[in-house]
Scaffold this motif. Sequence first.
Motif, mmCIF file in Angstrom:
data_model
loop_
_atom_site.group_PDB
_atom_site.id
_atom_site.type_symbol
_atom_site.label_atom_id
_atom_site.label_comp_id
_atom_site.label_asym_id
_atom_site.label_seq_id
_atom_site.Cartn_x
_atom_site.Cartn_y
_atom_site.Cartn_z
ATOM 1 N N GLU A 214 0.831 -1.202 0.000
ATOM 2 C CA GLU A 214 0.000 0.000 0.000
ATOM 3 C C GLU A 214 0.870 1.258 0.000
ATOM 4 O O GLU A 214 0.614 2.216 -0.766
ATOM 5 C CB GLU A 214 -0.920 -0.016 1.226
ATOM 6 N N HIS A 235 -1.498 -3.316 -11.939
ATOM 7 C CA HIS A 235 -2.001 -4.545 -11.315
ATOM 8 C C HIS A 235 -2.099 -4.415 -9.793
ATOM 9 O O HIS A 235 -1.965 -5.416 -9.072
ATOM 10 C CB HIS A 235 -1.067 -5.725 -11.659
ATOM 11 N N TYR A 236 -2.387 -3.231 -9.315
ATOM 12 C CA TYR A 236 -2.447 -3.010 -7.865
ATOM 13 C C TYR A 236 -3.503 -3.918 -7.208
ATOM 14 O O TYR A 236 -3.273 -4.492 -6.144
ATOM 15 C CB TYR A 236 -2.738 -1.533 -7.571
ATOM 16 N N ASP A 237 -4.667 -4.027 -7.840
ATOM 17 C CA ASP A 237 -5.722 -4.877 -7.269
ATOM 18 C C ASP A 237 -5.238 -6.325 -7.116
ATOM 19 O O ASP A 237 -5.558 -6.997 -6.125
ATOM 20 C CB ASP A 237 -6.970 -4.851 -8.147
ATOM 21 N N LEU A 241 -4.870 -8.517 -3.700
ATOM 22 C CA LEU A 241 -5.440 -9.867 -3.596
ATOM 23 C C LEU A 241 -4.358 -10.869 -3.203
ATOM 24 O O LEU A 241 -4.562 -11.711 -2.321
ATOM 25 C CB LEU A 241 -6.065 -10.275 -4.928
#
Length: 882
Positions: A214, A235-237, A241
Motif C-alpha cells: 500500500e 495490477h495493484y488490485d 489480492l
Amino acid sequence: MSEKIVLIDGHSILNRAFYGIPELTNSEGLHTNAVYGFLNILFKILDEEKAQYLAVAFDLKAPTFRHKMYAEYKGTRKAMPEELREQVPLMKEVLSAMGVPLLMKEGYEADDLLGTIAGQAERAGLEVSIVSGDRDLLQLATDKVQIRIPKTKRTGTEIENYYAADVKEKYLVTPTEFVDVKALMGDASDNIPGIPGVGEKTATKIISEFGSIENAHDHLEEIKPNKAKLSLEEHYDLAVLSKTLAKINTESPVTLDLQAAKLTDLYTPEAFTWMKKLEFKNLLSRFHVEAPKDEAADHFELADTREKAEKFLEKAAKAESFGFAWIEEKDKIYGLSLSLGDEGTAFLLAEGSFDENGLALDFLRDHLEELLVYGKTAAVLDLKSQLDLFTVPDREKLFDLSIGAYLVNPLKDHYPYEDIAKEYLDQLIPGRAELFGKDPLEKAKENGEVFAKWACYQAYVAAAALEPVLAKLREMEMEHLFRDIEMPLVYTLRDMERAGISVEAEALKTYGDQLAGRIRELETAIYEQAGETFNINSPKQLGVILFEKMQLPGGKKTKTGYSTAADVLEKLAPEHPIVASILEYRTLAKLKSTYADGLAGFIGPDGRIHSTFNQTITATGRISSTEPNLQNIPVRMELGRLIRKVFVPKPGCVFVDADYSQIELRVLAHLSRDERLIQAYRDAEDIHRITASQVFHIPFDEVTPLQRRNAKAVNFGIVYGISSFGLSQDLSISRKEASEYIEKYFETYPGIKSFLDGLVENAKKNGYVTTLYGRRRPMPELKSSNFMQRSFGERVAMNAPIQGTAADIIKIAMIHVSERLKKEQLKSRLILQVHDELLIEAEESELEQVKTILREEMQGAAELSVRLEIDMHTGKNWYEAK
C-alpha cells in the motif's frame, strides 16, 4: 525459564519427507517413506527442543481457500501423488497412537491454525517452535516464535531456524513485510499470482524501502525500475489480492488447549505396534514398552532334560504337522526347537549348550527324522541352511516357508520369522535384533530364557504359518511352482554348495601377478601422459587431470567434481591415449581385487570354493550366487575370461559346460506366438541374420556382419524393453535411426509388439505379471508418480515374464539333471549354474552318459512352440569348457 510448545505443519512435513526419502514400502506394499521421514524429523525436533507441549496441524481436507477468488488460481496446484495421499491418514493414526493432539478445522488451512495457536501461546508466556517446510510461515516469526524449516536428505535432516531477527537478516525484510514480498513476486506452487515482471530481488527492494504494498503504491513515482512501477500501477488490485492470499489468518476460531497438548510419553504400546506394522525397525530402540502380549509364548518350554524332551516328543508324534528349526551358528549346535503351533512349542537343548544339561545330538537328530518318517507335514524357515544337520526321509512333506513367502512377495530381500508372523498370523513378535541385538549366539545364550524364547519363535512361526502360506500360494495359483520347482531346487542347490568347485591356488596367484605387472605398466604410462603422479582411483583427482590440466572436452562438473564414469571415458577415448589406458587400468584393477585376490580368500581346506546359491533374492526368480559370486566371472574381455582357467575338475574328471542357446528369445517366440519368429526358429536358420534380412528388407545371403550385429542388438534389446535411446547408445547411432530399427522390427514381428503391449496393459490392470509357470512379479512401479519409475516399471513388465520363464526352465533342468545323475548312480555331479549355463564335473568314464543327460534334460525341461537348443563343450578347465 519459559515453557515451550512445538507446533508441526502436518501436510508440509509429510510432503518434505516424501520427496526427501526414496520410495519405501512395508511387506504389505504400503508406502511408508513420508511417515518414516516425518517421525525422524519429529524425534529430532523433540530431542533438541525439550518442549512441554506438542500439537500437529493438518488441513481437514485439501485444499481450502482463504479468499473467494482463491479458487481462480487453484488450477496451478499440483495434485498430491497417490503414494503420498495414502500416507496422510496413516500419519494421523500413528500420531494418535502416540497421544499427539491433531489440530483440524473445517474451512481453515493448517497454517491458519498454527498462526492462531502460536499467537495464543506467545501471549500465554510460552516459547513457540513452528516446524514447517513452507516458508510462508516465516511471517509468524517473532522474538518468542521460532520457525524451523527441515530439509530431509539421505544423510539425515538439516534444520534452518528463524526468529524475527533471522528473517530480517536473511531476507532483508521483517516477518510482516515478508507477506508483501511474496504477494508482489507471487508463488505458483501456493497459488499466489503476484504481479507481472516482479521477481524476488525487485520485490524485496521495494518492500524493504516502502514497508508495504500500500505504501509503495502511494509512492509510485519513486519506485525503480520503471517496469516494476508500471506493473504495480496497472495490477495493484492483483497485488492486494495476492497479499490477502499470502497472509496467514491468526484469528481462526480455535483455542489452545494446553492440557490436551501436554507432552507425555510418546512411546506407547499402541505406537510400538505401529512401528512394527510399518517395519520401522531402527525406531524401535526408542521404545521401552512391552510388546503386545504374545499368547504363543505362553506355551513355550525349555526341554533341557531327556524326560522333558520325551514327554514333548510323545505329544508331537500324535500331531499331523509341526514346525522345527535347528539352532546353529559357526558349526556349533545349540539345540532343536519343535512346535505344534498353538498346542505348544519346545526348545530341545543340545548337550553343553548352556550348562551340563542337554541332549545328545544323535538323540535330537534321530527323533526329528523319526517324526518325518511318520509322513507328517513339517514346516521350516530357510531349510537349505539346515540340511546338513539331519536326513530328510520324505521330501514331499517338508516345506520351506521362507520360499513360500518369497513367491508371494518377491520384492523383499529377506524373510525373517517376525515378518512372516506379522503377514500371515497377524502377530507382532520380537525378532533376533530386538531380543539380543547383534550379539553372536555364543554371547546371546547367556540369557538362557530369552535365547530359548527366540529358538521357539522360529519353530512356532513355521508351524503356525504353514497353512496360511499354502493357502495364499493356492489363491495366487503358485502352489505347483512352490511344490514342484522351488522345493526340489533346495536340495539341488545344497548339493552344489557341498560339492563346490576346485581352484588352482598357484594359478590364481600367477594370474594376479600378471595383472599386477600390467597394472604397474599402465600406471607409469598414465603418469607420463598426464605429466604428474596422482591417485588414479580418485574420480576427483582424475577429473582435474583430464578436464582442467589436459583440457579434454566433455567435462561435466557436479557437486563432487567432474564425472569420470565409464560411459564418459568411453566417449572420450578417441581424444587422447591416456583415456584408453585409464579404462584398461580400471578393468584390470577390478579383476585383480575382485577375482585374483578376492577369490583366494574363499578357497577352502579341500582346495575348492563353496559358493552360496540364493533362491529368494531376485524378483524375477533367477538364482544368485554369493560369497563369492561365481555367476559374475567376466566373459566379455579375453583377459577376464582367462580367470576361468584356474577353475579345474578334480583328477580323473573333465568339465562339461552346457548353455541354453538364446533361451529368452525362444521364450519370447513361444509367449508372443509370433508366427514369423516361430518359423524362423523352426527353420533352424541364424536368427539374427534372418531378423536383419527381414527388418532391412535384403536377401538373407547379402546381410553384412554389421547388419547382423545391429539385428542381434535389437533382438536381445526387445527382450529387455530397450528404448530408442538405449539402442542408440549400444549401437552408436542416432536415436532416430534406433527408433526406426525398433519400428521395423515390430513391423516384421507384429505378434511381439501386441504381446509386449498386452503385458504392460495387464500389469497396470492386475498389479503384477506372471511367467509361463505362474510366478508373479508385483509391479508397484507402474503406480508411481515418478515418470522414471513408471518407465522402468513398463520395461520390467515386458521383461519379467520372459526372464522369469527362462529362470523357471533352467531350474527345472537343474533339478532333473541332478536327480538323473543320482538315479543312474553316476559319480559326476552338477557343481555350478550361471543363469542359462550348467557346469558338470564329469568322471571321464561317464562323459558320454553325462552329455546325453544334459542334452535330454535341458532340451526337455519345457515344451515350447520352438525347440530348446544347447551349446555343449568339454575341457580340462572352465575356460576350455566354455
